[in-house]
Design an enzyme around this catalytic site. Structure first.
Site, mmCIF file in Angstrom:
data_model
loop_
_atom_site.group_PDB
_atom_site.id
_atom_site.type_symbol
_atom_site.label_atom_id
_atom_site.label_comp_id
_atom_site.label_asym_id
_atom_site.label_seq_id
_atom_site.Cartn_x
_atom_site.Cartn_y
_atom_site.Cartn_z
ATOM 1 C CE LYS A 1 -4.363 0.843 2.440
ATOM 2 N NZ LYS A 1 -4.995 0.695 3.756
HETATM 3 O O1 G3P Z 1 -9.664 1.799 4.736
HETATM 4 C C1 G3P Z 1 -9.200 3.026 5.195
HETATM 5 C C2 G3P Z 1 -9.578 3.204 6.607
HETATM 6 O O2 G3P Z 1 -8.764 2.437 7.446
HETATM 7 C C3 G3P Z 1 -9.686 4.591 7.056
HETATM 8 O O3 G3P Z 1 -10.875 4.641 7.692
HETATM 9 O O4 G3P Z 1 -12.512 5.490 9.278
HETATM 10 O O5 G3P Z 1 -10.075 6.059 9.560
HETATM 11 O O6 G3P Z 1 -11.412 7.076 7.723
HETATM 12 P P1 G3P Z 1 -11.241 5.892 8.615
#
Ligand code: G3P
Length: 217
Positions: free
Chosen positions: A83
């Protein structure tokens, strides 16, 4: 739509995997931090549990560093997806790593143009962050729809991996638009099974069944 689980919680991954709900796993530095575990150890454990791609994220800011870290992370297992962030250097790293035949997930995507560049750079997955766009009063789903249209217009094979999913509605909308993959926290996937009418219906059936005095076992 493929389901990836956005976590490094191995117990949660195992439970969902037993139900056939796990086509892959995504992690990031914050998820590794929350797990409290060593990145190599926990990522290896996840890779051994599932057949699908497991994203492990680089942390260097320059392309050379990302490439070196990506090659190192790829040693963990054959199903590692490297990634990299959607920066100019991240695109350079994507080009090199995908040219070596490695799976690359380009993350932190917030615009259709970024997604277009990632596809040109040979990304296996593009990760548009829905929830974080919603957080700033934009509609994250519009981005998924725009990328779907652009990729379909030109036959790009990069898979749209809807990320930063926070709700069951995000899952429905991503599936309707045609995201190839959605990565969600385990709780969101579990909540997809819930419906108030299911609970109410079950309660009614059980009350009536009790009145029959019968047993199945
Ligand atoms: O898949 C990306 C994720 O881990 C980020 O999610 O909820 O931190 O925006 P969030």
């Amino acid at each position: 739509m493929k389901f990836f689980v956005d976590t490094a919680d191995t117990a949660a991954i195992a439970e969902l995997n037993d139900l056939g709900m796990v086509d892959g796993v995504t992690t990031n530095p914050s998820i590794i931090m929350k797990s409290g575990r060593d990145i190599r150890e926990v990522t290896k454990e996840i890779c051994d549990m599932i057949d699908g791609p497991v994203s492990a994220e680089t942390v260097a800011l320059d392309a050379e560093g990302m490439i070196a870290e990506g090659r190192e992370l790829a040693k963990i297992a054959d199903n590692i997806t490297i990634k990299v962030p959607l920066t100019w250097d991240g695109l350079k790293a994507c080009r090199v790593l995908s040219g070596e035949g490695r799976m690359v997930n380009v993350t932190l995507c917030f615009s259709a143009n970024q997604a277009l560049l990632a596809a040109k750079a040979g990304a296996t997955f593009i990760s548009p962050f829905i929830g974080r766009l919603d957080d700033i009063n934009l509609d994250g789903m519009d981005l998924i729809a725009d990328i779907r249209q652009i990729y379909d217009n030109y036959g790009f094979e990069t898979q749209i991996l809807a990320a930063s999913i926070r709700s069951v509605n995000h899952m429905t909308e991503a599936a309707k638009i045609g995201a190839d993959v959605a990565t969600a926290p385990p709780d969101v996937i579990r909540k997809m099974a819930q419906h108030v009418l299911t609970d109410k219906g079950l309660e009614g059936f059980l009350k009536d069944w009790a009145k029959t005095g019968q047993k199945i076992l």
